[in-house]
Design an enzyme around this catalytic site. Structure first.
Site, mmCIF file in Angstrom:
data_model
loop_
_atom_site.group_PDB
_atom_site.id
_atom_site.type_symbol
_atom_site.label_atom_id
_atom_site.label_comp_id
_atom_site.label_asym_id
_atom_site.label_seq_id
_atom_site.Cartn_x
_atom_site.Cartn_y
_atom_site.Cartn_z
ATOM 1 N N ARG A 180 0.859 -1.186 0.000
ATOM 2 C CA ARG A 180 0.000 0.000 0.000
ATOM 3 C C ARG A 180 0.893 1.232 0.000
ATOM 4 O O ARG A 180 2.101 1.134 0.156
ATOM 5 C CB ARG A 180 -1.027 0.005 1.153
ATOM 6 C CG ARG A 180 -0.624 -0.618 2.432
ATOM 7 C CD ARG A 180 0.057 0.204 3.493
ATOM 8 N NE ARG A 180 -0.098 1.610 3.461
ATOM 9 C CZ ARG A 180 0.921 2.470 3.535
ATOM 10 N NH1 ARG A 180 2.191 2.037 3.653
ATOM 11 N NH2 ARG A 180 0.738 3.764 3.519
ATOM 12 N N GLY A 181 0.223 2.395 -0.167
ATOM 13 C CA GLY A 181 0.999 3.621 -0.358
ATOM 14 C C GLY A 181 1.109 3.833 -1.863
ATOM 15 O O GLY A 181 1.472 2.897 -2.599
ATOM 16 N N ALA A 182 0.792 5.056 -2.315
ATOM 17 C CA ALA A 182 0.622 5.282 -3.755
ATOM 18 C C ALA A 182 1.809 4.810 -4.620
ATOM 19 O O ALA A 182 1.615 3.992 -5.530
ATOM 20 C CB ALA A 182 0.311 6.760 -3.983
ATOM 21 N N ARG A 184 -7.750 -0.382 -6.642
ATOM 22 C CA ARG A 184 -7.951 0.777 -5.773
ATOM 23 C C ARG A 184 -8.012 2.026 -6.666
ATOM 24 O O ARG A 184 -7.084 2.265 -7.435
ATOM 25 C CB ARG A 184 -6.808 0.882 -4.734
ATOM 26 C CG ARG A 184 -6.702 -0.359 -3.842
ATOM 27 C CD ARG A 184 -5.776 -0.132 -2.661
ATOM 28 N NE ARG A 184 -6.357 0.776 -1.690
ATOM 29 C CZ ARG A 184 -5.656 1.334 -0.684
ATOM 30 N NH1 ARG A 184 -4.361 1.072 -0.560
ATOM 31 N NH2 ARG A 184 -6.251 2.142 0.178
ATOM 32 N N GLN A 243 -2.072 2.706 9.888
ATOM 33 C CA GLN A 243 -0.774 2.769 9.177
ATOM 34 C C GLN A 243 0.253 3.591 9.939
ATOM 35 O O GLN A 243 1.455 3.352 9.827
ATOM 36 C CB GLN A 243 -0.959 3.391 7.778
ATOM 37 C CG GLN A 243 -1.686 2.526 6.789
ATOM 38 C CD GLN A 243 -3.170 2.836 6.760
ATOM 39 O OE1 GLN A 243 -3.755 3.212 7.777
ATOM 40 N NE2 GLN A 243 -3.800 2.668 5.622
ATOM 41 N N ASP A 296 -2.068 10.814 -2.402
ATOM 42 C CA ASP A 296 -2.441 9.736 -3.323
ATOM 43 C C ASP A 296 -2.752 10.260 -4.718
ATOM 44 O O ASP A 296 -2.566 9.560 -5.703
ATOM 45 C CB ASP A 296 -3.630 8.949 -2.771
ATOM 46 C CG ASP A 296 -3.147 8.075 -1.633
ATOM 47 O OD1 ASP A 296 -3.085 8.562 -0.492
ATOM 48 O OD2 ASP A 296 -2.759 6.915 -1.907
ATOM 49 N N ASN A 346 -5.489 12.296 0.263
ATOM 50 C CA ASN A 346 -4.570 11.495 1.080
ATOM 51 C C ASN A 346 -5.418 10.757 2.100
ATOM 52 O O ASN A 346 -6.649 10.910 2.160
ATOM 53 C CB ASN A 346 -3.513 12.381 1.758
ATOM 54 C CG ASN A 346 -2.387 11.564 2.376
ATOM 55 O OD1 ASN A 346 -1.853 10.651 1.734
ATOM 56 N ND2 ASN A 346 -2.023 11.831 3.617
HETATM 57 O O1 MRU Z 1 -4.626 3.268 2.083
HETATM 58 P P1 MRU Z 1 -3.145 3.475 1.991
HETATM 59 O O2 MRU Z 1 -2.407 2.985 3.181
HETATM 60 O O3 MRU Z 1 -2.592 2.965 0.688
HETATM 61 O O4 MRU Z 1 -2.999 5.062 1.972
HETATM 62 C C1 MRU Z 1 -1.706 5.587 1.864
HETATM 63 C C2 MRU Z 1 -1.649 7.057 1.995
HETATM 64 O O5 MRU Z 1 -2.652 7.737 2.133
HETATM 65 C C3 MRU Z 1 -0.283 7.676 1.865
HETATM 66 O O6 MRU Z 1 -0.196 8.854 2.626
HETATM 67 C C4 MRU Z 1 -0.023 8.018 0.389
HETATM 68 O O7 MRU Z 1 -0.249 6.899 -0.426
HETATM 69 C C5 MRU Z 1 1.330 8.533 0.150
HETATM 70 S S1 MRU Z 1 2.517 7.265 0.245
HETATM 71 C C6 MRU Z 1 4.029 7.842 -0.134
#
Ligand code: MRU
Length: 340
Positions: free
Chosen positions: A55-57, A89, A183, A224, A234
């Site tokens: 996870r994380g963009a 997603r 997270q 994101d 985000n």
């Molecule tokens: O649902 P997630 O854990 O994928 O959400 C992640 C975030 O909102 C992060 O802040 C975003 O992806 C930036 S990651 C460098």
């Protein structure tokens, strides 16, 4: 990212390709266990993204890039593989950017590797630029996890903090726990521990208390998807932190690579916010925290209007929302960005 597992130092990335598998640190298992999840086909990749193994963009984008290259090498029908991975997603732009990049480059494994290496190098630059905003003894608030786990190495919001630490600054990080998936508490705190950066986990609703008490010098979060006007999506809860920051005169920075900027969108109104299952809200781990009969709502992200953003920290430099036109001009000249 250098981590210590059972007293042993290891150098791992959040996602990599090895022995015909896309391998990733299983982020559902941290911080208790460091386990590796192996994806062998596009179906496994789609599962890993949807279930938040990865996870994380930017990390989602890298998993998609390797996943498509693996699917091509395995002779999968590429249209099906692309559709499976695309429909996981909806919010993080990096996923769609990576798919476009891989499609333009005929799903070559060498391109997936390049995509991964580029992203990690770009995040290091975010760290270098962002470090200039951090002073000795800065107290920084962050939300969710925008660290190495969310990219490959360095992270986005955490990159300036790592760079500050490396350059000898003492810093302290307020880590929002980030309900419902935690997270912040599970992943960001774990990464900061690995980096030996002083921090404390705070309940999501405690940020206003610390800002009002003048204990937070600046906030840095990831993103994101960022629209042309600087509105950005985000993790849910980011919007309220940004409003609180403005109310308390705390500078609010958004750290993200070019791959998160979606200049096809005029404003945040066009961003699709993922809605996830109610179980994530009704339980912490296996423990129910409310009546079984009650329903829950679970938007995974929110959109923060640009007026709450002090500046965006990118690999091209630092830009105020009204300067995003200059960022776009730089990105238009960047071959890597143009390829996707
Ligand atoms: O649902 P997630 O854990 O994928 O959400 C992640 C975030 O909102 C992060 O802040 C975003 O992806 C930036 S990651 C460098």
């Amino acid at each position: 990212m250098k981590i210590t597992v059972d007293g042993q130092a290891r150098n791992l990335q959040a996602v990599w390709f090895e022995n015909n598998s896309v391998r990733m640190i299983d982020q559902r298992k941290l911080p208790e266990n460091v386990e590796i999840f192996d994806a062998k086909n596009s179906k496994d990749i789609a599962f890993a993204i949807k279930d938040m193994v990865v996870r994380g963009a930017p990390a989602i984008g890298v998993a998609a890039a390797y996943g498509l290259a693996m699917a091509k090498e395995n002779g999968e029908v590429m249209e099906d593989a692309v559709n499976l991975i695309k429909n996981t997603r909806p919010t993080a732009y990096d996923l769609f950017k990576a798919i476009k990049y891989m499609t333009a480059n005929k799903y070559a494994m060498s391109s997936a590797r390049r995509y991964a290496t580029e992203l990690s190098g770009r995040c290091k630059k975010i760290g270098e630029y962002g470090n200039s905003l951090i002073s000795q003894d800065s107290r920084i608030l962050t939300h969710c996890n925008a660290g190495a786990l969310a990219v490959l190495d360095w992270g986005t919001a955490l990159a300036p903090m790592r760079m500050a630490k490396i350059s000898g600054k003492n810093i302290f990080v307020f880590v929002d726990e980030t309900r419902p998936r935690l997270q912040g508490a599970r992943l960001t705190a774990w990464e900061l521990l690995q980096e030996n950066i002083d921090h404390a986990i705070i309940a999501d609703n405690a940020a206003g208390y610390y800002m009002h008490n003048k204990e937070v010098d600046l906030a840095i979060v990831g993103a994101d998807r960022i629209a042309s006007n600087g509105d950005f999506a985000n993790k849910i809860g980011t919007y309220e932190k940004a409003v609180l920051a403005k109310e308390n005169n705390v500078p609010f920075y958004v750290a993200a690579p070019g791959s998160t900027f979606d200049f096809s969108m005029k404003s945040g109104d066009e961003i699709v916010v993922e809605q996830r299952g109610e179980e994530e809200v009704k339980k912490i781990g296996e423990t129910s925290i409310g009546p079984k009969e009650s329903h829950a709502k679970n938007p995974a992200f929110d959109v923060t209007p640009a007026r709450y953003v002090t500046a965006f920290i990118t690999e091209y430099g630092i830009f105020r929302p009204e300067e995003l036109g200059s960022l776009k001009a730089l990105m238009d000249k960047d071959l890597f960005m143009r390829e996707s």
